[in-house]
Design a protein around this motif. Structure first.
Motif, PDB file in Angstrom:
ATOM      1  N   GLN A 133       0.833  -1.193   0.000  1.00 55.62           N
ATOM      2  CA  GLN A 133       0.000   0.000   0.000  1.00 55.62           C
ATOM      3  C   GLN A 133       0.874   1.252   0.000  1.00 55.62           C
ATOM      4  O   GLN A 133       2.034   1.232   0.447  1.00 55.62           O
ATOM      5  CB  GLN A 133      -0.902   0.014   1.227  1.00 55.62           C
ATOM      6  CG  GLN A 133      -2.025  -1.002   1.163  1.00 55.62           C
ATOM      7  CD  GLN A 133      -3.017  -0.827   2.302  1.00 55.62           C
ATOM      8  OE1 GLN A 133      -2.660  -0.384   3.393  1.00 55.62           O
ATOM      9  NE2 GLN A 133      -4.273  -1.184   2.049  1.00 55.62           N
ATOM     10  N   ALA A 134       0.331   2.336  -0.485  1.00 55.05           N
ATOM     11  CA  ALA A 134       1.038   3.615  -0.473  1.00 55.05           C
ATOM     12  C   ALA A 134       1.489   3.936   0.952  1.00 55.05           C
ATOM     13  O   ALA A 134       0.735   3.732   1.905  1.00 55.05           O
ATOM     14  CB  ALA A 134       0.144   4.721  -1.012  1.00 55.05           C
ATOM     15  N   LEU A 191       6.543   4.518  -0.118  1.00 52.98           N
ATOM     16  CA  LEU A 191       6.223   4.213  -1.509  1.00 52.98           C
ATOM     17  C   LEU A 191       4.957   4.913  -1.964  1.00 52.98           C
ATOM     18  O   LEU A 191       4.006   5.096  -1.191  1.00 52.98           O
ATOM     19  CB  LEU A 191       6.108   2.709  -1.694  1.00 52.98           C
ATOM     20  CG  LEU A 191       7.462   1.982  -1.766  1.00 52.98           C
ATOM     21  CD1 LEU A 191       7.286   0.492  -1.511  1.00 52.98           C
ATOM     22  CD2 LEU A 191       8.115   2.220  -3.119  1.00 52.98           C
ATOM     23  N   THR A 224       5.188   2.324  -8.944  1.00 49.35           N
ATOM     24  CA  THR A 224       4.843   1.042  -9.541  1.00 49.35           C
ATOM     25  C   THR A 224       5.598   0.837 -10.850  1.00 49.35           C
ATOM     26  O   THR A 224       5.541   1.687 -11.744  1.00 49.35           O
ATOM     27  CB  THR A 224       3.330   0.961  -9.794  1.00 49.35           C
ATOM     28  OG1 THR A 224       2.643   0.991  -8.536  1.00 49.35           O
ATOM     29  CG2 THR A 224       2.966  -0.311 -10.545  1.00 49.35           C
ATOM     30  N   VAL A 247       2.378  -0.562  -6.126  1.00 53.15           N
ATOM     31  CA  VAL A 247       1.975   0.244  -4.972  1.00 53.15           C
ATOM     32  C   VAL A 247       0.531   0.683  -5.175  1.00 53.15           C
ATOM     33  O   VAL A 247       0.220   1.386  -6.136  1.00 53.15           O
ATOM     34  CB  VAL A 247       2.888   1.471  -4.802  1.00 53.15           C
ATOM     35  CG1 VAL A 247       2.505   2.233  -3.536  1.00 53.15           C
ATOM     36  CG2 VAL A 247       4.349   1.053  -4.758  1.00 53.15           C
TER      37      VAL A 247
END
Length: 122
Positions: free
Chosen positions: A11-12, A84, A89, A120
């Motif tokens: 996940q972000a 991230l 990605t 991500v």
């Protein structure tokens, strides 16, 4: 042939650690770089480290979030990716440079790995 590993779905805001290993002799006195490529885009420079790990270089979009390292001269190379973002990605590739330095273009690299996918989610 270099071996890149450690990719996955995150996940972000999350983190991943990529690893790059090479057969004996490939990292003899060579810098190592990480590049990434998203669909429809050219392969772009992410980070690089010189042959003994004493110097590093980063692309502006990842400065302060990614850290490239190696445990010892000529050893495996790692890319710690923190904070991230969805735009990170891509398929990430490691490569061994033609020299002991840290080229920022693909032409500066001789050996490439098969890539590892980082996704991500937002």
């Amino acid at each position: 042939q270099l071996q890149a590993s450690g990719g996955g779905l995150v996940q972000a805001g999350g983190s991943l650690r990529l690893s790059c290993a090479a057969p004996r002799g490939i990292f003899s006195s060579n810098g190592v770089g990480w590049f990434r490529q998203s669909p429809g885009k050219e392969r772009e420079f992410v980070a690089a480290i010189d042959w003994n790990g004493g110097n590093t270089d980063y692309a502006d979009p990842v400065k302060g979030r990614f850290t490239i390292s190696r445990d010892r001269p000529k050893g495996p190379v790692y890319l710690q990716m923190d904070s991230l973002r969805p735009e990170d990605t891509a398929v990430y590739y490691c490569a061994a440079a033609r020299s002991s330095g840290m080229p920022t273009t693909t032409r500066g690299y001789r050996y490439w790995g098969q890539g590892t996918l980082v996704t991500v989610s937002s």
